[in-house]
Motif scaffolding. Sequence first.
Motif, PDB file in Angstrom:
ATOM      1  N   ALA A   1     -27.138  -6.442  31.123  1.00  0.00           N
ATOM      2  CA  ALA A   1     -27.320  -5.301  30.224  1.00  0.00           C
ATOM      3  C   ALA A   1     -28.583  -4.510  30.528  1.00  0.00           C
ATOM      4  O   ALA A   1     -29.577  -5.064  31.018  1.00  0.00           O
ATOM      5  N   PRO A   2     -28.551  -3.206  30.212  1.00  0.00           N
ATOM      6  CA  PRO A   2     -29.791  -2.418  30.280  1.00  0.00           C
ATOM      7  C   PRO A   2     -30.744  -2.857  29.189  1.00  0.00           C
ATOM      8  O   PRO A   2     -30.349  -2.961  28.022  1.00  0.00           O
ATOM      9  N   MET A   3     -31.987  -3.153  29.562  1.00  0.00           N
ATOM     10  CA  MET A   3     -32.975  -3.626  28.595  1.00  0.00           C
ATOM     11  C   MET A   3     -34.305  -2.926  28.859  1.00  0.00           C
ATOM     12  O   MET A   3     -34.875  -3.053  29.945  1.00  0.00           O
ATOM     13  N   ILE A   4     -34.775  -2.184  27.865  1.00  0.00           N
ATOM     14  CA  ILE A   4     -36.024  -1.433  28.000  1.00  0.00           C
ATOM     15  C   ILE A   4     -37.178  -2.400  28.282  1.00  0.00           C
ATOM     16  O   ILE A   4     -37.301  -3.446  27.643  1.00  0.00           O
ATOM     17  N   ASP A   5     -38.013  -2.041  29.240  1.00  0.00           N
ATOM     18  CA  ASP A   5     -39.177  -2.797  29.687  1.00  0.00           C
ATOM     19  C   ASP A   5     -38.816  -4.040  30.496  1.00  0.00           C
ATOM     20  O   ASP A   5     -39.718  -4.761  30.952  1.00  0.00           O
ATOM     21  N   TRP A   6     -37.549  -4.316  30.685  1.00  0.00           N
ATOM     22  CA  TRP A   6     -37.141  -5.506  31.431  1.00  0.00           C
ATOM     23  C   TRP A   6     -36.384  -5.172  32.713  1.00  0.00           C
ATOM     24  O   TRP A   6     -36.766  -5.601  33.780  1.00  0.00           O
ATOM     25  N   THR A   7     -35.293  -4.426  32.620  1.00  0.00           N
ATOM     26  CA  THR A   7     -34.436  -4.273  33.799  1.00  0.00           C
ATOM     27  C   THR A   7     -34.879  -3.105  34.686  1.00  0.00           C
ATOM     28  O   THR A   7     -34.109  -2.185  34.970  1.00  0.00           O
ATOM     29  N   ASP A   8     -36.123  -3.185  35.131  1.00  0.00           N
ATOM     30  CA  ASP A   8     -36.621  -2.192  36.080  1.00  0.00           C
ATOM     31  C   ASP A   8     -36.167  -2.560  37.491  1.00  0.00           C
ATOM     32  O   ASP A   8     -35.441  -3.542  37.701  1.00  0.00           O
ATOM     33  N   ARG A   9     -36.588  -1.817  38.476  1.00  0.00           N
ATOM     34  CA  ARG A   9     -36.101  -2.028  39.842  1.00  0.00           C
ATOM     35  C   ARG A   9     -36.504  -3.384  40.394  1.00  0.00           C
ATOM     36  O   ARG A   9     -35.769  -3.982  41.190  1.00  0.00           O
ATOM     37  N   HIS A  10     -37.660  -3.916  39.987  1.00  0.00           N
ATOM     38  CA  HIS A  10     -38.095  -5.224  40.483  1.00  0.00           C
ATOM     39  C   HIS A  10     -37.230  -6.334  39.887  1.00  0.00           C
ATOM     40  O   HIS A  10     -36.850  -7.281  40.582  1.00  0.00           O
ATOM     41  N   CYS A  11     -36.923  -6.206  38.610  1.00  0.00           N
ATOM     42  CA  CYS A  11     -36.029  -7.166  37.958  1.00  0.00           C
ATOM     43  C   CYS A  11     -34.660  -7.147  38.626  1.00  0.00           C
ATOM     44  O   CYS A  11     -34.076  -8.205  38.918  1.00  0.00           O
ATOM     45  N   ARG A  12     -34.137  -5.972  38.880  1.00  0.00           N
ATOM     46  CA  ARG A  12     -32.788  -5.874  39.450  1.00  0.00           C
ATOM     47  C   ARG A  12     -32.755  -6.444  40.867  1.00  0.00           C
ATOM     48  O   ARG A  12     -31.791  -7.114  41.252  1.00  0.00           O
ATOM     49  N   PHE A  13     -33.796  -6.183  41.665  1.00  0.00           N
ATOM     50  CA  PHE A  13     -33.835  -6.751  43.012  1.00  0.00           C
ATOM     51  C   PHE A  13     -33.841  -8.276  42.933  1.00  0.00           C
ATOM     52  O   PHE A  13     -33.147  -8.959  43.709  1.00  0.00           O
ATOM     53  N   PHE A  14     -34.600  -8.827  42.010  1.00  0.00           N
ATOM     54  CA  PHE A  14     -34.631 -10.280  41.805  1.00  0.00           C
ATOM     55  C   PHE A  14     -33.259 -10.800  41.380  1.00  0.00           C
ATOM     56  O   PHE A  14     -32.745 -11.769  41.952  1.00  0.00           O
ATOM     57  N   HIS A  15     -32.647 -10.177  40.405  1.00  0.00           N
ATOM     58  CA  HIS A  15     -31.327 -10.628  39.941  1.00  0.00           C
ATOM     59  C   HIS A  15     -30.299 -10.569  41.071  1.00  0.00           C
ATOM     60  O   HIS A  15     -29.401 -11.413  41.142  1.00  0.00           O
ATOM     61  N   ARG A  16     -30.451  -9.584  41.947  1.00  0.00           N
ATOM     62  CA  ARG A  16     -29.481  -9.473  43.037  1.00  0.00           C
ATOM     63  C   ARG A  16     -29.564 -10.646  44.011  1.00  0.00           C
ATOM     64  O   ARG A  16     -28.590 -10.959  44.694  1.00  0.00           O
ATOM     65  N   GLN A  17     -30.686 -11.342  44.040  1.00  0.00           N
ATOM     66  CA  GLN A  17     -30.794 -12.520  44.898  1.00  0.00           C
ATOM     67  C   GLN A  17     -30.001 -13.696  44.341  1.00  0.00           C
ATOM     68  O   GLN A  17     -29.712 -14.656  45.069  1.00  0.00           O
ATOM     69  N   LEU A  18     -29.626 -13.617  43.077  1.00  0.00           N
ATOM     70  CA  LEU A  18     -28.898 -14.704  42.425  1.00  0.00           C
ATOM     71  C   LEU A  18     -27.410 -14.429  42.309  1.00  0.00           C
ATOM     72  O   LEU A  18     -26.605 -15.356  42.181  1.00  0.00           O
ATOM     73  N   THR A  19     -27.014 -13.178  42.312  1.00  0.00           N
ATOM     74  CA  THR A  19     -25.603 -12.797  42.244  1.00  0.00           C
ATOM     75  C   THR A  19     -25.363 -11.585  43.128  1.00  0.00           C
ATOM     76  O   THR A  19     -26.059 -10.575  43.007  1.00  0.00           O
ATOM     77  N   ARG A  20     -24.376 -11.691  44.005  1.00  0.00           N
ATOM     78  CA  ARG A  20     -24.044 -10.569  44.879  1.00  0.00           C
ATOM     79  C   ARG A  20     -23.225  -9.517  44.159  1.00  0.00           C
ATOM     80  O   ARG A  20     -23.221  -8.354  44.540  1.00  0.00           O
ATOM     81  N   ARG A  21     -22.476  -9.920  43.116  1.00  0.00           N
ATOM     82  CA  ARG A  21     -21.419  -9.071  42.610  1.00  0.00           C
ATOM     83  C   ARG A  21     -21.657  -8.470  41.222  1.00  0.00           C
ATOM     84  O   ARG A  21     -21.027  -7.460  40.876  1.00  0.00           O
ATOM     85  N   ALA A  22     -22.504  -9.063  40.405  1.00  0.00           N
ATOM     86  CA  ALA A  22     -22.702  -8.555  39.044  1.00  0.00           C
ATOM     87  C   ALA A  22     -23.162  -7.104  39.073  1.00  0.00           C
ATOM     88  O   ALA A  22     -23.904  -6.680  39.957  1.00  0.00           O
ATOM     89  N   LEU A  23     -22.716  -6.333  38.086  1.00  0.00           N
ATOM     90  CA  LEU A  23     -23.172  -4.954  37.912  1.00  0.00           C
ATOM     91  C   LEU A  23     -24.529  -4.994  37.215  1.00  0.00           C
ATOM     92  O   LEU A  23     -24.664  -5.582  36.130  1.00  0.00           O
ATOM     93  N   LEU A  24     -25.528  -4.378  37.812  1.00  0.00           N
ATOM     94  CA  LEU A  24     -26.884  -4.363  37.270  1.00  0.00           C
ATOM     95  C   LEU A  24     -27.199  -2.992  36.690  1.00  0.00           C
ATOM     96  O   LEU A  24     -26.869  -1.971  37.296  1.00  0.00           O
TER      97      LEU A  24
END
Length: 339
Positions: free
Chosen positions: A16-39
């Motif tokens: 989910a979009p989360m203010i102050d959390w899902t910035d570009r650094h967070c999304r790059f990190f999450h992408r290392q854990l899942t190839r397919r999830a929509l960020l």
Amino acid sequence: MTQRSSYSASRIFAVAPMIDWTDRHCRFFHRQLTRRALLYTEMIVDQAIIHGDADRLLGFDAAEHPVALQIGGSDPEKLARACAIAGGYGYDEINLNVGCPSDRVQSGTFGACLMRTPELVGDCLAAMVEASAAKVTVKCRIGVDDQDPEAALDALADAAVKAGVETIWVHARKAWLQGLSPKENRDIPPLDYDRVRRLKARLPEVFVGLNGGLKTVAAARSEMRELDGVMLGRAAYQTPDILGEVDAAFYGEPARPVDYGAVIATMTGYAVRHVAGGGKLGQVTRHMTGLFSGLPGARRWRQILSEGASRPDASPRLIEEAFAAVRLEPAAGSARDAA
């Protein structure tokens, strides 16, 4: 400019979009854990996109695909201009926020306030569809304050479909704009998953995704029997290890354990580049502290990152130092997060 990847709306797990959390650094990190999830990005207000530093606000790493931009606003013309600007960055989806209950969005008469004006939402979405090459979607609540959720959600959904939108994400709670804080609005209004299921039954040709209260991938997967997608927010952020289950559970890929060594190496390299470009280490590591929850050494991992990243001389090698404190095989019978 980045290039968009292929992106299908047939079966989706989203963070989910989360203010102050899902910035570009967070999304790059999450992408290392899942190839397919929509960020999703944080919500970015249309006027900020129009008048601000677009590269800073909208830029992202190509590795983040599939990635969606969430926009806040209530003026069709401004939203269209923001979508046109965002079009140059190659997002896979642009989403209109009709669910945020914060004081900021209330003062700007957008976010959850728009649940009261479905016709305006339709006008906004139609303008966004016209201006955007990316798919346009909407994320809403089931209602606000004293609204009847049956009428309120149907009216919003019908306006969206009329505008050409075929994807509706629903946070399955009301938003109480009077009397509850934004934090309380994430927990106190009761969840009503059945209301979301009824929307899907009424609009079988429309993608309907569920957000709110889901804490595990297994719980999210169980909702796919009647719905098209699920979206996790705080659970995905606070215990990011669960994202390692997503690709197998939702996309049919072989189940594989997370290669934590590879994640640490990639994030260390990413942090090196970020710091070399003038950024601060803590901007990257603050999103990583929830990793290893339940494993021996997790507490020490958090401590090293939280305390060390704030030092003026903090080096990206701090990530590797913190990783050395983690034991990836929990002792038999040990309590979760006992370290």
